[in-house]
Design an enzyme around this catalytic site. Structure first.
Site, PDB file in Angstrom:
ATOM      1  N   HIS A  72       8.254  47.084  30.475  1.00 24.78           N
ATOM      2  CA  HIS A  72       8.055  48.506  30.214  1.00 24.78           C
ATOM      3  C   HIS A  72       6.589  48.894  30.101  1.00 24.78           C
ATOM      4  CE1 HIS A  72      12.153  50.234  29.395  1.00 24.78           C
ATOM      5  NE2 HIS A  72      12.410  48.957  29.590  1.00 24.78           N
ATOM      6  N   VAL A  76       4.319  50.413  34.267  1.00 23.11           N
ATOM      7  CA  VAL A  76       3.898  51.817  34.307  1.00 23.11           C
ATOM      8  C   VAL A  76       2.374  51.878  34.419  1.00 23.11           C
ATOM      9  CG1 VAL A  76       4.087  54.056  33.173  1.00 23.11           C
ATOM     10  CG2 VAL A  76       5.928  52.399  32.967  1.00 23.11           C
ATOM     11  N   ASP A  80      -1.482  47.907  29.534  1.00 20.55           N
ATOM     12  CA  ASP A  80      -2.554  48.435  28.669  1.00 20.55           C
ATOM     13  C   ASP A  80      -2.069  48.776  27.267  1.00 20.55           C
ATOM     14  OD1 ASP A  80      -0.945  50.579  29.216  1.00 20.55           O
ATOM     15  OD2 ASP A  80      -2.554  51.924  29.854  1.00 20.55           O
ATOM     16  N   PRO A 168      13.002  53.176  37.138  1.00 19.01           N
ATOM     17  CA  PRO A 168      14.244  53.744  37.639  1.00 19.01           C
ATOM     18  C   PRO A 168      15.414  53.449  36.721  1.00 19.01           C
ATOM     19  CG  PRO A 168      13.473  51.992  39.063  1.00 19.01           C
ATOM     20  CD  PRO A 168      12.449  52.164  38.005  1.00 19.01           C
ATOM     21  N   HIS A 198      18.522  39.591  32.782  1.00 25.75           N
ATOM     22  CA  HIS A 198      19.810  40.063  32.272  1.00 25.75           C
ATOM     23  C   HIS A 198      20.714  38.897  31.884  1.00 25.75           C
ATOM     24  CE1 HIS A 198      19.484  44.233  34.431  1.00 25.75           C
ATOM     25  NE2 HIS A 198      18.535  44.012  33.550  1.00 25.75           N
ATOM     26  N   SER A 199      20.163  37.690  31.943  1.00 22.78           N
ATOM     27  CA  SER A 199      20.892  36.511  31.488  1.00 22.78           C
ATOM     28  C   SER A 199      20.932  36.454  29.958  1.00 22.78           C
ATOM     29  CB  SER A 199      20.191  35.271  32.060  1.00 22.78           C
ATOM     30  OG  SER A 199      20.180  34.218  31.161  1.00 22.78           O
ATOM     31  N   ASP A 248      25.644  37.871  29.017  1.00 22.94           N
ATOM     32  CA  ASP A 248      26.193  36.606  29.500  1.00 22.94           C
ATOM     33  C   ASP A 248      26.928  35.971  28.331  1.00 22.94           C
ATOM     34  OD1 ASP A 248      26.719  34.035  30.275  1.00 22.94           O
ATOM     35  OD2 ASP A 248      24.639  33.457  30.637  1.00 22.94           O
ATOM     36  N   THR A 251      26.105  31.846  27.801  1.00 21.88           N
ATOM     37  CA  THR A 251      24.862  31.398  27.137  1.00 21.88           C
ATOM     38  C   THR A 251      24.022  32.642  26.817  1.00 21.88           C
ATOM     39  OG1 THR A 251      23.831  31.075  29.316  1.00 21.88           O
ATOM     40  CG2 THR A 251      24.798  29.120  28.271  1.00 21.88           C
ATOM     41  N   ASP A 256      18.712  31.531  31.612  1.00 16.36           N
ATOM     42  CA  ASP A 256      19.107  30.492  32.561  1.00 16.36           C
ATOM     43  C   ASP A 256      19.724  31.138  33.797  1.00 16.36           C
ATOM     44  OD1 ASP A 256      21.609  31.329  31.750  1.00 16.36           O
ATOM     45  OD2 ASP A 256      22.054  29.545  30.561  1.00 16.36           O
TER      46      ASP A 256
END
Length: 331
Positions: A72, A76, A80, A168, A198-199, A248, A251, A256
């Site tokens: 994040h 952008v 900084d 997005p 996203h794991s 997930d 795990t 992973d």
């Protein structure tokens, strides 16, 4: 990551390298170096690492937050630490925008900053602390150690007005996601690897209900649906409610390659997870990462490195904030 969408919900960082304002121009990579503080604050990286370990021990979910921060902030326009600024009368903070939904644990970055300030007042930027805490958070989650350069300065303004352009939504097309990463210099395998974040972590029901109500999305694995419905029983969830599904279930606390096996099995929670597994441009890399964790880690490390070096403010530009949430008074 609190109300987060998925780990750092990469928010897929719309990464276009738009030029910075006149007063904050930093040529790509200029001024960054390995171990930048070896003379000015030799203990800096060690202090950050120890603090990250300590905080992770006490609050496991901090690691998701640190990883999400790097996306994040750096996506952008520049790494900084503009993400960390509070709102003022003149400008709204990035943290308060809809695209930052669920981001939290910023107070722990303040804890790390205070520890570094005690050792070397006014030397280490919040931008570098943000990047290094992400690096060390990745290790805490069982991910690879990624050597990252330092030497960033802190920006003096929030970029809240640019978030929509750069970050997005999770329902955007895979083409849009690939284009935006590409503008930052991250290629298709790099994008596939970054989404492997996203794991870990969990996704708030707010981001999922369109796949469950009024009808269940036929692309979802039917074995996975009862669990999702149990966690998200309400078609219009309260954004403040503690209603999440783990990204997930196998795990959930480990970075992973299980994510790739899940999405090939139609167990991806977000629309973009499903697209990643089935779009002809990304599917071959998804399959390769599902089979080979070393390959996933290699591409992930490469993509994080590129992201961390996006358009840094260095040298005489920017400042070293004393507190990460406010611009220094002298400016």
């Amino acid at each position: 990551m609190g109300a987060s969408w998925g780990l750092p919900f990469l928010a897929f960082l719309s990464f276009s390298a738009v030029a910075l304002g006149e007063d904050e121009v930093g040529a790509k990579n200029s001024g960054l170096a390995m171990n930048f503080y070896k003379e000015s604050c030799p203990q800096a990286e060690e202090i950050i690492r120890e603090q990250v370990k300590l905080l992770y021990k006490r609050h496991k979910n901090t690691a998701f937050s640190w990883l999400r921060n790097i996306f994040h902030d750096c996506a952008v326009q520049s790494c900084d630490a503009s993400l960390l600024l509070d709102s003022t009368r003149r400008s709204l903070s990035e943290k308060e925008m809809d695209r930052s939904f669920g981001m939290r644990n910023f107070r722990y970055l303040d804890t790390i900053k205070e520890a570094v300030e005690r050792e070397c007042p006014g030397v280490v930027s919040c931008a570098d602390i943000l990047v290094l805490s992400a690096r060390d958070g990745i290790v805490a989650l069982g991910g690879p150690y990624i050597p990252l350069k330092t030497g960033r300065k802190d920006g003096r303004r929030s970029r809240a007005d640019l978030l929509e352009q750069y970050l997005p939504d999770h329902n955007e097309s895979i083409s849009s996601v690939l284009d935006k990463f590409s503008a930052l210099g991250i290629d298709t395998p790099g994008v596939v690897a970054l989404l492997g974040s996203h794991s870990v972590g969990r996704t708030h029901c707010v981001k999922l209900v369109h796949r469950l109500y009024p009808e269940v999305d036929p692309d979802l694995n039917p074995d996975h649906v009862p669990h999702m419905l149990k966690k998200c029983p309400d078609p219009i969830p309260d954004p403040k409610a503690v209603q999440y599904v783990r990204n997930d279930r196998g795990t959930p606390m480990k970075l992973d390659n299980n994510y790739y096996r899940n999405i090939l099995d139609n167990k991806g929670l977000l629309q973009v997870d499903h697209q990643l597994a089935y779009d002809k441009r990304t599917r071959p890399f998804v399959k390769k990462m599902a089979k080979n964790q070393d390959y996933f880690f290699k591409e992930f490390s490469r993509a994080i490195t590129i992201l961390s070096e996006n358009n840094p403010i260095t040298g005489d530009e920017g400042e070293i904030r004393k507190q990460c949430n406010v611009v220094s008074k002298h400016h």
